[in-house]
Design a protein around this motif. Structure first.
Motif, short mmCIF file in Angstrom:
data_model
loop_
_atom_site.label_atom_id
_atom_site.label_comp_id
_atom_site.label_asym_id
_atom_site.label_seq_id
_atom_site.Cartn_x
_atom_site.Cartn_y
_atom_site.Cartn_z
N GLN A 186 -7.61 0.58 -0.64
CA GLN A 186 -7.79 -0.74 0.24
C GLN A 186 -9.02 -0.69 0.99
O GLN A 186 -9.80 -1.55 1.31
CB GLN A 186 -6.47 -0.91 0.89
CG GLN A 186 -6.71 -2.37 1.58
CD GLN A 186 -5.09 -2.72 2.15
OE1 GLN A 186 -4.29 -1.96 2.31
NE2 GLN A 186 -4.99 -3.98 2.49
N GLY A 225 -3.44 -2.42 6.07
CA GLY A 225 -4.72 -3.25 6.17
C GLY A 225 -4.70 -4.66 6.70
O GLY A 225 -5.43 -4.90 7.66
N THR A 229 0.96 -1.03 0.12
CA THR A 229 0.06 -0.08 0.05
C THR A 229 0.93 1.36 -0.01
O THR A 229 0.70 2.26 -0.62
CB THR A 229 -0.83 -0.01 1.28
OG1 THR A 229 -1.90 -1.11 1.11
CG2 THR A 229 -1.90 1.16 1.39
N ASP A 266 -5.77 -1.55 -5.01
CA ASP A 266 -5.21 -2.39 -3.69
C ASP A 266 -6.28 -3.26 -3.34
O ASP A 266 -7.10 -2.88 -2.57
CB ASP A 266 -4.98 -1.18 -2.81
CG ASP A 266 -4.08 -1.35 -1.63
OD1 ASP A 266 -3.79 -2.66 -1.48
OD2 ASP A 266 -3.63 -0.67 -1.00
MG LIG Z 1 -2.19 -2.65 2.33
#
Ligand SMILES: [Mg+2]
Ligand SMILES: Nc1ncnc2c1ncn2[C@@H]1O[C@H](COP(=O)(O)OP(=O)(O)OP(=O)(O)O)[C@@H](O)[C@H]1O
Ligand SMILES: Nc1ncnc2c1ncn2[C@@H]1O[C@H](COP(=O)(O)OP(=O)(O)OP(=O)(O)O)[C@@H](O)[C@H]1O
Ligand SMILES: NCCCCN
Ligand SMILES: [Mg+2]
Lengths: 361, 322, 308, 266, 361
Positions: free
Chosen positions: A87, E141, A48, A163
């Protein structure tokens, strides 16, 4: 130099959070125009972060990023022809699904009619025609993700950063979306930079894959290279299942070697250029490249069948080898099951030379 | 033709008077309010205003003159000056009236509800040494000058600006002892007296009259120890843009009929002889406005105290109210 | 080709540009109409006081500052601590703290109520909170007196209901001041709280409830910490003005005790001691500024994560 | 069936809120009632009449002061809110830097100086400017009001921005929204409740100001509060209540109209 | 009645959003104690809604929900011994990872030392020991998702609701977590209600699976039943890959039938009780249960090999049947590839009786 062919050129990029934490550590990547490029790597490895650098939300602590040959360091996000599927979606809560999807085009000043048509098209693409007037807070997780995808696709950017764009979709829908995305890539010439944790997705969709770990790039290559010829143990282990056997090279020729395993048995294995030509080595064998037989045939490896795990399309056979290691064999299910294979049976494990590869240390 | 900008105490200027002036001289008048002498002085001193007329209180007039803020308009040479009550001509803040014209005057005294307290109202003991009946039911004006002056007179001083430390010490002790027995230190509102929140207090004459008109049990007392008299005066600013109109106004308010309009509105006496006959009935012989002869000589103008004295007063005042 | 350091500085320069030009109007207005004048006040605090108010220009003296802390006794000329000032300061701070607490205790439920009611009604209720304050402060305070007075609406109602036997003395008491202050400053608390609460994402509250937090604990552990900036903004808006308040304490409390606001006003008015008034107010401003500075420092250190 | 659970419910909050509303309106109701008093006081009801409305209506100075208040307050609140919103953005949408805290304190400065001091200081400064320029118009009043309104708008808006993360604004920038468009289409709508709250605060604060106005007003620049302050030393008659009641009625009418118009749009 | 064995009893639950939108439509489920129960279904089918009803954040428009035999309609969430891993995590942004994880125990009034120990254990479980003091906004995440998982596990609830709890994790980590979760279920007796879009995950971990669609329950059963004997075409199609052939029953016996396909060929297929005994029917064949051969052997189905798609572990062969339908065959990769299988070749498709099943209409 194939300069003009590359869409994104990432050069020795490092990103620090705080004073000490290196989220990215000397990353260099060259992503070609219209390529479907996938970033693979364990949770927290910096995927990310890398996308955020490309999109322009963060600045590298060191290194440069070029888009179509031009340094974009000072270009603000809104001037980069790049769209992102975030994301966490980041949908605008005060807008409906349609309004979210049309936002980018509106910002580009496109005529109303064109926007409406394009929004319709996108809604159809992500199978959301019926929900266009819903507030995004009234959508399910998967529906939100689809709006996020549609929103990023709508302006047809030069580069699309995705993402984990399909992670909240069910298998069927994900497959459909994969096909749509692939079709779009082929038809529109968009460069895709894709993050996914779904290996099958990565392997089927990507032109090339970069494997990251701890902020570093470990290997870049097309899916086959990554899967069949993993450069090192981390990559081999991370992508797909792998059995590792350790041994010592006895004789090595140009591209193969005879290796003596811990059990004392000798096997033949492929020997890539990058691997050591002598000494202790590790050999990788994919579970689906090996077979288990209970008929007492002689075989270099043998052990006890510990467990049989059913997986829908296939079954995993966990074998405890004579000298203690575990070895997993994957076998495709068929209505005709091998009655002799029951837990506790003594079995032999066999694989072909082409299935065994010596790894770089 | 032209304009006239008046800077006066709030709610103090009779609209009727202004209308009459506007019509007579075809002048557009603006009225702007101030709420304390200090504000008015501070504002004018800083300049940049377009006020023509200002109405300072007797205590402050000398300061205004000394600071050179007022125009010497010689009201004493104006046509209507003959109407000024001789008592208010040779006032020590403006001897001979070279600058100012009387607007209204009044007294600060005691207001007592006789149905609660039947003793003598004509003493500052009402608030400085309150009788048991009145304790906790007293309202005192938040005017440092007035209150200290009353206390000084009560303690035997004769000079409102005394620097006699013996007297001042007694004044302080007296006030410190008295304060807990007061209920409020605020500008009084009529209904708090009539509704029974306050049974007595330090108050101005005009305001006291209105309380009495609502509730005849109230009487206005003139402290025999001495009490302050004040007078507000019409003056013209040196920076006045409309000097001629301002002079016309000074002359205008010295007309008995006009002066009566002022009083009828703001409910205090003016300094113009012969205005009585134009005044409302209830004011003509109101004891709060027409000071009864027996108390006349107890009233004294308070001058503006010199800085050193004022500083001591402020310290005492702070000490009392801390 | 720009290197990373240049990029970083370019980005930083853009950031600096933004933070200056965006803040420029506010800074300019405050500079011209508030800080400039404040400089005047600072200068005044170092000058000799004028005889009848104002100062004697360009005659410098430290008397103003000296008198903030010390005073020469009127009678024996001894030097001592200005305990009157300290007493007044203490009383004002105490009153302001209590006022802030009371408005917070009452204002939070009000803001919460508005923020959680149907979206279409929020602006309506918000407007209803401010509407009483479109009526002038003096009129409002007089009206409050009507309510609190011994014969007022409140006491009459309570008597009629039989809740009390004789009227409660609220006027001219500290309780009266407090109730009045709470009334006057309520919107200053409610509005910033509302602004922060309105956006609160109740999914966090659900997560906490799922983890065995009763609604009260959800409030204490989740909602309040997350709307902390609003609480702080509201508290600043109530605390500081109530430190300098004087109309309400005077009208409802009877004004027998000076508040900081009255004390400063006295010096600019009847006390005619502008240097002392200036010095007193700079002391007050300085103290409050310092407290605020410390707060913002602390908050921006601990709270920067929210911006990520 | 027992009461249903809701995470949003807090025991007693609705009661406290409604009680607060009741208490807020009790004095206002009293004020309105006495506006109709036939008698001359606001302490004792002596029958119902409209006389004080007539008195107020015929009082030119009151009407003028009301109009002036209704000119100054909205302008000051509007300008202050705009400036405060920009400043709030500048002090939150940025990397933390040395001097940030100082800037925040600086913008809040007008709040921290006692009113009387600001008043005196402004008097000194503005008087000089008045003398130099000869301009004595209403601009000074508006400028001063803007200045002391700024913190009241700034604090709530900044408080909300502080808890609003950047992800949505980034998403908008990613979709080609220029900083201005990001503000208009994303930040502003999400910030709106705070902006409205800030504006309302600034508005009532300006509407209520008496000390500063008292010191810097020029001839004929009475606002409603300074006009009423002038009444303070004399007895307050129901005329003031009548003025306030009319003012209230007017505000309610205007805002109701506004509500209706904006509701129609939805 | 096995009343006391059931942990959650959902009885005819309907949930409306607004006036008209039925997110759940007469759902009845009985989830046993210590069961690993999975909800499967397309995006937007009502899975999250159902979990929210069980957790107590929403109330059914109609129907009842019982926990261990008691109606919990009036029980607030904080009194339900149920924890949730939220689809969007809902981590407390003002707390660190540890504080988030310890929150539930703190609310239960556990002693400090116990909480600290448990938080440590949970951090280890989700491989987050090093990040305990991070703000949750500074986590990736996947790291956030792991904190969410740990937070829900920490208080050891009676019932755990997991809404796609592993979707943001990489393959390796997801496998590890699957094993941990399964271990926890077996060791602690917690009842798991699990939502996932990963079919393999659902099939390997679940004791039973419920397939939902459009707010209704289509089928409940153990993984084998669901996969091998899908009740209807939707379930068959949704889980795994499926080839559908239409035909008409010619002869039916107790559990099998002879079916004439569109191509005219006859095949034998299994005939479950629920399926029609005559008339037009649909037959399902899983891709991995069929074989493709290019050696010209006679076979009931034949066609052209259209494409060969490489999938890492296996390859998909897409065959266009003679009469137009598509048929997919999945074959496990092995180092020895069949050279005759190239796109364009004419091939036969073969499968066993056991592989073909007649579906309910
Ligand atoms: Mg990520
Ligand atoms: N607050 C709401 N208002 C209106 N409709 C809603 C609301 N919440 C959810 N829905 C709708 O209810 C349906 C079920 O939503 P739910 O979140 O349960 O789906 P889901 O099965 O969890 O899907 P996903 O796999 O995409 O997360 C969806 O079609 C959704 O759009
Ligand atoms: N604002 C931040 N402050 C400090 N550390 C951060 C911040 N954002 C991310 N990190 C750390 O940087 C590393 C890389 O994060 P990133 O979000 O790029 O991971 P990722 O590869 O996307 O992982 P995932 O697959 O879990 O989403 C992580 O270890 C994360 O904890
Ligand atoms: N100078 C005192 C004036 C009083 C007016 N009401
Ligand atoms: Mg869901």
């Amino acid at each position: 130099m194939p300069e003009e062919k590359s869409a994104i050129e990432i050069c020795d990029v490092t990103k620090l959070f705080g004073d000490a934490f290196k989220a990215l550590d000397g990353v260099s990547l060259s992503i070609r125009k219209n390529e479907f490029f996938t970033l693979l790597g364990p949770s927290g490895c910096g995927k990310t972060t890398l996308l955020r650098l490309i999109a322009g939300f963060e600045y590298p602590t060191a290194g440069t990023i070029q888009l179509h040959g031009k340094d974009i360091a000072t270009l603000p996000p809104y001037q980069r022809p790049i769209n992102t599927v975030f994301q966490n979606y980041a949908l605008f809560p005060h807008m409906t699904a349609s309004q979210n999807i049309g936002f980018g085009l509106e910002m580009l000043g496109r005529p109303k009619a064109e926007i409406a048509a394009r929004v319709d098209e996108m809604l159809r693409l992500v199978r959301m025609e019926g929900l266009r007037h819903r507030r995004t807070t009234e959508l399910s997780g998967g529906q939100q993700q689809r709006v996020a995808l549609a929103r990023a696709l709508a302006p047809t950017p030069k580069v699309l950063l995705l993402d984990e764009p399909l992670s909240a979709l069910d298998y069927k829908l994900r497959k459909e979306m994969q096909i749509e995305l692939k079709r779009l890539q082929l038809e529109t010439g968009i460069t895709f930079i894709f993050v996914t944790h779904d290996q099958e997705e990565a392997l089927t969709m990507s032109d090339r894959i970069a494997v990251l770990s701890g902020g570093r790039v470990l290997q870049v290559g097309n899916p086959r290279e990554i899967y069949d010829c993993p450069g090192d143990r981390f990559v081999a282990d991370f992508i797909g299942e792998a059995n590792f056997l350790s041994g010592e090279i006895i004789v090595a020729t140009k591209d193969r070697a005879q290796v003596r395993l811990a059990s004392g048995a000798d096997i033949l294995a492929r020997l890539p250029d990058t691997a050591p030509q002598q000494g202790k080595v590790t050999i990788i064998v994919r579970p689906e490249h090996a077979e288990v037989h209970a008929d007492g045939r002689p075989s270099p490896l043998s052990g006890t069948l510990e467990s049989i795990v059913y997986f829908g399309t296939d079954t995993h056979l966990h074998v405890r080898l004579a000298h203690g290691d575990r070895f997993v064999v994957r076998r495709q299910n068929s209505p005709l099951q091998d009655a002799a294979l029951v837990a506790g049976a003594t079995v032999g494990v066999a694989f072909d030379l082409a299935a065994a590869q010596i790894l770089r240390n | 033709e032209g304009v006239l900008n008046i800077f006066n105490w709030g709610n103090y200027t009779s609209p009727e008077l202004i209308k009459k002036f506007e019509e007579k001289y075809n002048v557009k008048v603006t009225i702007t309010d101030f709420d304390s002498n200090d504000t008015a002085l501070a504002k004018t001193r800083q300049g940049g205003n377009d006020f023509d007329i200002v109405v300072p209180t007797s205590t402050f007039v000398k300061i205004w003159i000394d600071e050179g803020l007022l125009l010497e308009t010689r009201p004493d040479q104006m046509e209507n000056f003959k109407n000024v009550d001789p008592r208010w001509v040779n006032v020590d803040f403006d001897p001979g009236r070279h600058y100012t014209v009387p607007w209204q005057w009044g007294t600060t005294g005691m207001l007592v509800n006789t149905s609660v307290y039947s003793g003598d109202p004509n003493t500052s003991a009402i608030f400085l040494d309150p009788p048991a009946e009145l304790q906790g039911k007293l309202s005192v004006l938040p005017e440092m000058g007035d209150i200290l002056t009353l206390a000084i007179y009560y303690e035997g001083g004769t000079d409102a600006c005394t620097s006699d430390k013996n007297i001042l010490r007694k004044v302080r002790d007296r006030l410190v002892a008295a304060r807990p027995k007061w209920l409020s230190l605020d500008y009084p509102s009529l209904e708090k007296y009539t509704a029974g929140d306050f049974d007595a207090g330090v108050n101005w004459g005009g305001a006291s009259m209105r309380v009495r008109l609502e509730n005849p049990h109230f009487v206005y007392g003139y402290p025999k120890e001495g009490y302050p008299i004040w007078m507000d005066n019409v003056a013209v600013l040196k920076t006045a843009p409309n000097v001629e109109n301002a002079k016309l106004f000074q002359n205008f308010v010295m007309d008995p009929e006009n002066a009566a309009l002022i009083s009828a509105y703001a409910r205090y006496a003016n300094g113009i002889a012969g205005s009585e006959k134009f005044m409302p009935e209830e004011m003509k012989n109101a004891p709060e406005i027409v000071v009864p002869a027996e108390f006349l000589d107890k009233g004294r103008f308070t001058p503006a105290c010199p800085p050193e004295v004022n500083e001591m007063y402020t310290k005492i005042w702070t000490e009392v109210l801390k | 080709m720009a290197n990373a350091a240049e990029i970083a500085t370019a980005a930083a320069r853009a950031d600096v540009r933004n933070r200056w030009w965006l803040a420029a109007p506010a800074l300019a207005i405050v500079l011209l109409a508030a800080i400039g004048p404040l400089v005047v006040v600072v200068l005044y605090s170092f000058m000799v006081k004028g005889d009848y108010g104002d100062v004697k220009y360009w005659q410098f003296s430290l008397d103003g500052w000296f008198s903030v802390i010390f005073e020469r006794d009127v009678f024996d000329d001894t030097l001592k601590l200005a305990d009157a000032h300290l007493t007044i300061l203490w009383r004002s701070v105490k009153l302001s703290v209590i006022t802030t607490l009371v408005t917070l205790l009452l204002g939070f439920p009000v803001a919460y109520f508005i923020a959680t009611c149907d979206r279409r009604w929020r602006d309506f209720w918000l407007f209803m909170i401010t509407l009483p304050f479109w009526t002038n402060l003096l009129i409002r305070t007089f009206a409050i007196q009507e309510v609190f007075r011994n014969e007022g609406v409140l006491n009459s109602a309570l008597l009629w209901l039989g809740a009390i036997k004789r009227p409660l003395q609220i006027m001219f008491t500290d309780l009266g001041i407090l109730l009045g202050m709470a009334y006057v400053y309520l919107p200053l608390m409610v509005l910033p709280l509302y602004a922060s609460l309105e956006r609160f994402d109740f999914r966090f509250a659900e997560a906490a409830a799922d983890l065995y937090a009763s609604n009260f604990k959800v409030l204490r552990r989740i909602i309040i910490p997350m709307v902390r900036p609003g609480i702080i903004a509201g508290s600043i808006l109530v605390f500081i003005p109530s430190l300098g308040a004087y109309v309400t304490p005077r009208l409802l409390g009877g004004g027998r005790s000076l508040m900081l606001g009255n004390l400063i006003e006295l010096q600019f008015g009847q006390g005619r001691n502008w240097p002392l008034g200036s010095a007193l107010s700079i002391t007050l401003t300085g103290g409050v500024m310092l407290a605020l500075l410390v707060y913002v420092r602390a908050a921006s250190k601990s709270g920067s994560g929210h911006h990520g | 069936m027992a009461r249903r659970y809701s995470v949003r419910r807090q025991r007693g909050f609705t009661s406290i809120a409604l009680l607060c509303f009741a208490l807020l309106y009790l004095p206002i109701a009293t004020m309105v009632v006495f506006a109709f008093n036939a008698g001359t006081t606001v302490g004792a009801l002596e029958g119902v009449s409209l006389r004080w409305f007539a008195t107020a209506w015929n009082n030119d100075r009151v009407i003028e002061a009301t109009i002036r208040s209704l000119t100054v307050a909205p302008i000051a609140a509007l300008v202050a809110t705009v400036a405060a919103t920009m400043a709030a953005l500048a002090t939150t949408r940025t990397a933390s830097y040395r001097g940030l805290a100082f800037k925040v304190a600086f913008i809040n400065q007008p709040l921290m100086v006692p009113e009387i001091v600001t008043a005196v200081a402004l008097l000194v400064v503005f008087s000089r400017i008045k003398v130099w320029t000869g301009y004595t118009g209403i601009g000074y009043l508006i400028a001063a009001h803007i200045a002391f309104c700024i913190p009241f708008a700034f604090l709530p808006i900044r408080a909300r921005l502080e808890t609003m993360d950047l992800s949505l604004e980034r998403a908008a920038a990613d979709l080609y929204a220029t900083p201005w468009m990001v503000f208009r289409r994303v930040t502003f709508p999400l910030l709106w409740p705070a902006i409205l709250a800030g504006f309302m605060l600034a508005f009532v604060v300006s509407l209520d100001d008496v000390v500063i106005t008292e010191f810097i007003k020029s001839a004929g620049q009475e606002t409603l509060p300074t006009y009423m302050l002038g009444q303070l030393r004399r007895t307050v008659t129901p005329e003031m209540n009548a003025i306030s009641t009319m003012f209230l009625a007017l505000s309610i009418a205007v805002v109701t109209l506004f509500f209706f118009l904006s509701r129609k749009k939805d």
